[in-house]
Design a protein around this motif. Sequence first.
Motif, PDB file in Angstrom:
ATOM      1  N   CYS A 108      17.308  27.130 -36.660  1.00  0.00           N
ATOM      2  CA  CYS A 108      18.379  28.095 -37.111  1.00  0.00           C
ATOM      3  C   CYS A 108      18.969  27.908 -38.470  1.00  0.00           C
ATOM      4  O   CYS A 108      19.333  26.570 -38.919  1.00  0.00           O
ATOM      5  N   THR A 109      18.853  29.006 -39.490  1.00  0.00           N
ATOM      6  CA  THR A 109      19.333  28.675 -40.822  1.00  0.00           C
ATOM      7  C   THR A 109      20.662  29.305 -41.163  1.00  0.00           C
ATOM      8  O   THR A 109      20.833  29.897 -42.274  1.00  0.00           O
ATOM      9  N   CYS A 110      21.295  29.880 -39.996  1.00  0.00           N
ATOM     10  CA  CYS A 110      22.660  30.634 -40.267  1.00  0.00           C
ATOM     11  C   CYS A 110      23.480  29.550 -41.127  1.00  0.00           C
ATOM     12  O   CYS A 110      23.628  28.493 -40.764  1.00  0.00           O
ATOM     13  N   TYR A 133      27.081  31.154 -30.054  1.00  0.00           N
ATOM     14  CA  TYR A 133      26.160  31.715 -31.148  1.00  0.00           C
ATOM     15  C   TYR A 133      25.594  32.874 -31.054  1.00  0.00           C
ATOM     16  O   TYR A 133      25.211  33.434 -29.861  1.00  0.00           O
ATOM     17  N   THR A 136      21.340  35.136 -33.855  1.00  0.00           N
ATOM     18  CA  THR A 136      20.582  35.730 -34.950  1.00  0.00           C
ATOM     19  C   THR A 136      19.146  35.028 -35.073  1.00  0.00           C
ATOM     20  O   THR A 136      18.174  35.906 -35.432  1.00  0.00           O
ATOM     21  N   CYS A 137      18.883  33.816 -34.798  1.00  0.00           N
ATOM     22  CA  CYS A 137      17.685  33.316 -35.181  1.00  0.00           C
ATOM     23  C   CYS A 137      16.936  33.166 -34.002  1.00  0.00           C
ATOM     24  O   CYS A 137      15.930  32.400 -33.987  1.00  0.00           O
TER      25      CYS A 137
HETATM   26 ZN   LIG Z   1      20.789  30.996 -37.017  1.00  0.00          ZN
END
Ligand SMILES: [Zn+2]
Length: 302
Positions: A108-110, A133, A136-137
């Motif tokens: 996860c790169t959020c 969460y 998104t990823c």
């Molecule tokens: Zn993420």
Amino acid sequence: MPSNYRGRLAPSPTGLLHIGHARTFWIAAQRAIESRGTLILRNEDLDPQRSRAEFARAMIEDLRWLGIRWSEGPDVGGPYGAYSQSERRAHYLEAWRRLREGGFLYPCTCSRKDLALAASAPNDADNDDEPVYPGTCRERKDAADLTEPAGVNWRFRVPEGEVVEFADLNLGRQRYVAGSDFGDFLVWRRDDVPAYQLAVVVDDAAMRITEIVRGADLLKSTARQLLLMRALSHSDRAYVNLAYADRGHGGSGYASPDYFHCELVRDATGARLAKRHDALSIRHLRESGLTPEKVLEMAGWP
Ligand SMILES: [Zn+2]
């Protein structure tokens, strides 16, 4: 002859222990004594930014001053060491690999800002620190390409909508819904520090813990940890069952320790006593001349 009961005290050396901790640790110690079991001390010093050796020394001194005794720990050794999490990285890395290979994790790169924007509801101050969460990823497919955890956050994909239930020995039946009460949670941080949830599950299994006594602020984490335990036992069935084989749990899916969550100590206004109340640190109370008995009484014991 000690029984099979194995309990643990698991303080983090990120500050001085306060009277809220005193109560929980005292209860943990009493339950181990009543069960004629073994009590271990585990130093949860995973976070290199926040942990300090002087706080680790202080917590050992303060627990001893209160009259709490353990027979395995960083200061006395034992058969399931190391007893400081900062020395157990290889165990966590192995679990991370198993989970990743089992398809339970994704990178996860959020950013923190992305997550703050997505957080829908304000957090319940009593309970949990982590917003659900947004996912998104979740559908990323590159987990298999990354052979080391460092550099991105790693999340555990929770089974959306699954009800996680457990019978708490103090607070009764607990029920959480994965995906709404809590979301995909961190198991490894981008700064290459294993997350709390992963480390605790790995250590409790490796140290053969049979009962976990801790504060009620961790009830929801117990639901997360039960999912992690199951994932670890699926990717290698022996992982958890081995730990509890001598309790007759072997062979039937995954086994978990028993849980006893303690009510949190509150002040006169009903607010939770937090670590930052320096005046309520065991150290400060002790230096101001109070006896251990008096400190335990202030903490609401019995
Ligand atoms: Zn993420």
